[in-house]
Design a protein around this motif. Structure first.
Motif, PDB file in Angstrom:
ATOM      1  N   THR A   1       0.841  -1.201   0.000  1.00 26.14           N
ATOM      2  CA  THR A   1       0.000   0.000   0.000  1.00 26.14           C
ATOM      3  C   THR A   1       0.875   1.249   0.000  1.00 26.14           C
ATOM      4  OG1 THR A   1      -0.163   0.075   2.417  1.00 26.14           O
ATOM      5  CG2 THR A   1      -1.833  -1.192   1.236  1.00 26.14           C
ATOM      6  N   ASN A   2       0.356   2.313  -0.578  1.00 26.67           N
ATOM      7  CA  ASN A   2       1.112   3.560  -0.712  1.00 26.67           C
ATOM      8  C   ASN A   2       0.197   4.741  -0.380  1.00 26.67           C
ATOM      9  OD1 ASN A   2       2.790   5.671  -1.444  1.00 26.67           O
ATOM     10  ND2 ASN A   2       2.460   5.404  -3.637  1.00 26.67           N
ATOM     11  N   ASN A   3       0.458   5.375   0.761  1.00 31.59           N
ATOM     12  CA  ASN A   3      -0.291   6.571   1.137  1.00 31.59           C
ATOM     13  C   ASN A   3       0.567   7.830   0.976  1.00 31.59           C
ATOM     14  OD1 ASN A   3      -2.967   5.710   1.899  1.00 31.59           O
ATOM     15  ND2 ASN A   3      -2.033   4.663   3.639  1.00 31.59           N
TER      16      ASN A   3
ATOM     17  N   GLU B   1      -5.872   1.448   4.314  1.00 31.97           N
ATOM     18  CA  GLU B   1      -5.470   1.023   5.650  1.00 31.97           C
ATOM     19  C   GLU B   1      -5.488  -0.503   5.730  1.00 31.97           C
ATOM     20  OE1 GLU B   1      -4.535   2.993   8.125  1.00 31.97           O
ATOM     21  OE2 GLU B   1      -5.674   4.880   8.110  1.00 31.97           O
ATOM     22  N   MET B   2      -4.852  -1.031   6.812  1.00 28.70           N
ATOM     23  CA  MET B   2      -4.783  -2.479   7.004  1.00 28.70           C
ATOM     24  C   MET B   2      -5.174  -2.861   8.423  1.00 28.70           C
ATOM     25  SD  MET B   2      -1.402  -3.934   5.108  1.00 28.70           S
ATOM     26  CE  MET B   2      -0.971  -3.528   3.429  1.00 28.70           C
TER      27      MET B   2
ATOM     28  N   ASP C   1       1.973  -8.204   4.376  1.00 30.97           N
ATOM     29  CA  ASP C   1       1.620  -6.786   4.214  1.00 30.97           C
ATOM     30  C   ASP C   1       2.875  -5.926   4.220  1.00 30.97           C
ATOM     31  OD1 ASP C   1       1.431  -7.635   7.151  1.00 30.97           O
ATOM     32  OD2 ASP C   1       1.527  -5.458   7.360  1.00 30.97           O
ATOM     33  N   TRP C   2       2.902  -4.945   3.317  1.00 38.21           N
ATOM     34  CA  TRP C   2       4.025  -4.012   3.223  1.00 38.21           C
ATOM     35  C   TRP C   2       3.462  -2.626   2.939  1.00 38.21           C
ATOM     36  CZ3 TRP C   2       8.871  -4.262   4.659  1.00 38.21           C
ATOM     37  CH2 TRP C   2       9.791  -3.320   4.208  1.00 38.21           C
ATOM     38  N   GLN C   3       3.711  -1.706   3.877  1.00 39.60           N
ATOM     39  CA  GLN C   3       3.164  -0.364   3.759  1.00 39.60           C
ATOM     40  C   GLN C   3       4.289   0.635   3.498  1.00 39.60           C
ATOM     41  OE1 GLN C   3       0.060   0.491   6.793  1.00 39.60           O
ATOM     42  NE2 GLN C   3       0.517  -1.551   7.595  1.00 39.60           N
TER      43      GLN C   3
ATOM     44  N   TYR D   1      -2.715   0.722  -4.108  1.00 41.00           N
ATOM     45  CA  TYR D   1      -2.125  -0.542  -3.654  1.00 41.00           C
ATOM     46  C   TYR D   1      -1.858  -1.431  -4.862  1.00 41.00           C
ATOM     47  CZ  TYR D   1      -6.648  -2.693  -4.551  1.00 41.00           C
ATOM     48  OH  TYR D   1      -7.779  -3.158  -5.155  1.00 41.00           O
TER      49      TYR D   1
END
Length: 233
Positions: A80-82, A226-227, A145-147, A104
């Motif tokens: 994910t990329n915020n 979000e996760m 998961d990778w943020q 994402y």
């Protein structure tokens, strides 16, 4: 009138007749001798037709067989990329995918030790003075998961990923009402308005009222993606 001349006496042909009879007897005997062989001889086989079959020419050269890990040996890898801009994502310095801002991507990755790198779009880890970030991680949880982080606020509703990393199917309750079933080692999604929510995980088929669910947690959901991760039975 003259008298007729006297006829000569008839010749004796007895010897000639005896010779002819003897010759016929000899031929008959010879024929009788070879007759059994002629009768016992197998008939000649019928001629066999010859059919020439030409092998077709190959349309292309045979390719070598490459053995690669099966998809079953891979795990889901959610990125994910915020952040405000797009980022290129690398695994072991090999480009994988571009993650859009506030978005994402989902990959299928071989589990194990990996170098995980994200770089601003158009740059790569080998560039000098790059702005990439690299971390070594053991990729083993499924889904993983990778943020990339970031503080881009939600553009409308928040997209919440619900990751189930345990060996049991679960039902995830949000505010005690909205329920999302998530199978073992899979993920689900739900869209929510930005804000603070109480989230609780229950075994598949159970409800919070039965008293067998996990602890309720408070989560603030503010960013575009979000996760929520279930990693404790």
């Amino acid at each position: 009138m003259s008298e007729n001349a006297p006829r000569p006496p008839p010749k004796d042909r007895t010897a000639l007749y005896i010779a002819i009879v003897g010759a016929l007897a000899t031929v008959s005997a010879a024929f009788i001798g070879i007759l059994p062989g002629l009768l016992n001889r197998a008939p000649a086989p019928a001629p066999t037709a010859l059919v020439a079959t030409a092998n077709p020419m190959p349309t292309q050269a045979a390719q070598p067989t490459t053995v690669s890990p099966t998809l079953a040996a891979r795990i889901d890898f959610l990125v994910t990329n915020n952040r405000a801009g797009p980022f290129d994502f690398f695994i072991d310095d090999e480009y994988q995918i571009t993650v859009p801002p506030g978005g994402y991507q989902v990959l299928r990755v071989i589990p194990g030790e990996h170098r995980l790198t994200h770089c601003p779009r158009g740059t790569k880890p080998s560039d000098s003075n790059n702005e990439c970030e690299t971390l070594a991680r053991e990729v083993k949880n499924e889904p993983y998961d990778w943020q990339l982080g970031g503080t881009i606020p939600a553009r409308g509703e928040v997209l919440l990923f619900l990751l189930n990393q345990i060996d049991h199917d679960v039902d995830i309750y949000i505010e005690g009402q909205a329920m999302v079933p998530v199978n073992s080692h899979k993920f689900g999604t739900i869209q929510l308005n930005p804000g603070t929510y109480m989230i609780r995980t229950c075994p598949r088929g159970a409800t919070p009222a039965q008293g067998i669910c996990g602890t309720t947690g408070e989560y603030e959901l503010l960013y575009n993606v979000e996760m929520y991760v279930v990693n404790v039975p």
